[in-house]
Write a protein that holds these residues in place. Sequence first.
Motif, PDB file in Angstrom:
ATOM      1  N   LYS A 298       0.819  -1.202   0.000  1.00  0.00           N
ATOM      2  CA  LYS A 298       0.000   0.000   0.000  1.00  0.00           C
ATOM      3  C   LYS A 298       0.855   1.254   0.000  1.00  0.00           C
ATOM      4  O   LYS A 298       1.915   1.303   0.620  1.00  0.00           O
ATOM      5  CB  LYS A 298      -0.930   0.007   1.222  1.00  0.00           C
TER       6      LYS A 298
ATOM      7  N   GLN B 208      -0.362  -7.351  -6.431  1.00  0.00           N
ATOM      8  CA  GLN B 208      -1.761  -7.611  -6.121  1.00  0.00           C
ATOM      9  C   GLN B 208      -2.635  -6.545  -6.779  1.00  0.00           C
ATOM     10  O   GLN B 208      -2.387  -5.351  -6.649  1.00  0.00           O
ATOM     11  CB  GLN B 208      -1.988  -7.586  -4.611  1.00  0.00           C
ATOM     12  N   GLU B 209      -3.678  -6.993  -7.477  1.00  0.00           N
ATOM     13  CA  GLU B 209      -4.608  -6.036  -8.060  1.00  0.00           C
ATOM     14  C   GLU B 209      -5.499  -5.446  -6.970  1.00  0.00           C
ATOM     15  O   GLU B 209      -5.875  -6.133  -6.025  1.00  0.00           O
ATOM     16  CB  GLU B 209      -5.474  -6.703  -9.134  1.00  0.00           C
ATOM     17  N   TYR B 210      -5.816  -4.165  -7.114  1.00  0.00           N
ATOM     18  CA  TYR B 210      -6.660  -3.498  -6.122  1.00  0.00           C
ATOM     19  C   TYR B 210      -7.508  -2.419  -6.788  1.00  0.00           C
ATOM     20  O   TYR B 210      -7.250  -2.000  -7.917  1.00  0.00           O
ATOM     21  CB  TYR B 210      -5.803  -2.883  -5.014  1.00  0.00           C
TER      22      TYR B 210
ATOM     23  N   LYS C 226      -9.174  -1.543  -1.787  1.00  0.00           N
ATOM     24  CA  LYS C 226      -9.337  -2.949  -1.417  1.00  0.00           C
ATOM     25  C   LYS C 226      -8.807  -3.849  -2.529  1.00  0.00           C
ATOM     26  O   LYS C 226      -8.887  -3.525  -3.704  1.00  0.00           O
ATOM     27  CB  LYS C 226     -10.813  -3.265  -1.150  1.00  0.00           C
ATOM     28  N   GLU C 227      -8.275  -4.999  -2.117  1.00  0.00           N
ATOM     29  CA  GLU C 227      -7.752  -5.950  -3.081  1.00  0.00           C
ATOM     30  C   GLU C 227      -8.880  -6.544  -3.926  1.00  0.00           C
ATOM     31  O   GLU C 227     -10.004  -6.710  -3.446  1.00  0.00           O
ATOM     32  CB  GLU C 227      -6.989  -7.075  -2.374  1.00  0.00           C
TER      33      GLU C 227
ATOM     34  N   LYS D 231     -10.036  -9.820  -5.961  1.00  0.00           N
ATOM     35  CA  LYS D 231      -9.805 -11.246  -6.140  1.00  0.00           C
ATOM     36  C   LYS D 231     -10.471 -11.693  -7.430  1.00  0.00           C
ATOM     37  O   LYS D 231     -11.685 -11.594  -7.576  1.00  0.00           O
ATOM     38  CB  LYS D 231     -10.379 -12.043  -4.958  1.00  0.00           C
TER      39      LYS D 231
END
Length: 434
Positions: free
Chosen positions: A32, A210-212, A218-219, A221
């Motif tokens: 982050k 990680q995609e967010y 927020k991540e 999924k």
Amino acid sequence: MWKTGTREKSGLKKNTGSGIAGMGIRFFRGQKTKFEHEHHQLKEIARIVAKEFPDETVYLLTNVLVANGELDCVILTSHGPLILDLKAFSGTIHGSENGKWQVETKDGVHTLPNLFLQSKIHRQDFIDKMIMICRGHFPHIGEINLKKIGSWAYFCKGSVYPPGQIDFRRVKWFRVVTAESLPEKLRFTDAGYTLRPEDMDAIVTDLHLQEYSFSTDKEIKRSGAGKPKGLFGTTRRKILVVAVIIVILALIIPGINLLVTDTATEAMNTGGVLFQSVSKDTLKSSSRPSESSDALAYLNQLRKQNGKKPLYFDERLYNLSIVRAKDMQQYEYLAYVNPRTGTCANSLKTLYGLSADENVVESAYGQWNGYTRGIERDAIDSWMNEPGNKIQLLGNYNSGSVACSGGYCSFLGLNNDRNGTECQTGPSGMNMTS
């Protein structure tokens, strides 16, 4: 050439998180964003990119970990990657390839690290990673073309970089840009190859990003992501499992050796390359920023017990401490100064955002069995059990960092007690364990 397309009134397209490569911006990160100015600048960049590329998918990567620190921002479009180093200043910028860098703002003159050298180091680190990804996923691009990747310094609106300081006809990969100049610069950048959506997916996967959602932080999924395929996962994993079972059977039942030799050999030849792939994904060799931050929190507990104020995590110090640990690992020494290159924490600090007026104090640690889980805490415990190290860890600092690579660790504390770039001397502050 970069596509310009038509302008959109909305500016920033919505990230639907559908998992299908469509038009819009997808956001990925290593960790982050900790600084408010970076968040605002990323939002600004996203709006610019959305307007410039309305007809294609763009990936915006943040806090990408590389060998010598983190990349603030990487833009992936069909025309290749572009690195942006975000700077929270607005004013007149002065700096050349080898000289000092300063920015004149309404609040005064601020000294900066040499942004050209910093961008050059980060660019090479990213190219090194891209070469490995290219070999595994899109070798048709050609490694030579990766050398066209740009690495630019991005300043706040209203900033000016007077011409004549760097010959951009000769140095084509570096620029100093703002929100006003970035759109035009993007239009005339050509990497010489095309990145497909599946190529971009391979990049973010191999960079462990990680995609967010940028709006909610927020991540995201993706459906089916991370789920094993079939009984044992992927086809390559099945091959590895079969090969291991065959070897075990051959060891348990000697008579079966002749029957399985050919099968085992073929299976191992096919799946053997997977051992190296798995080891790269599962075995760590250095501290991530999150682990460095956790180690500093542990150290702050010990400082509190000894009546000392806590240290805040400084990303600049993390970048410098991981470089120091990797330097000791590479050259196999445990000291404040590299005996072959003569470099030390204080001599390198200006490359990582620290000024000459900020003093860096170091403690070093080594263990023979390489990088292990929890090595950061082990180093702190070892330092605290030795008088010279303990004094340094409980020193009068404002910020700090603990980072390890291989079996070597570096603690750095930052204060303003001494100026200059002189290297630290003396035996205290080093510890080697078995």
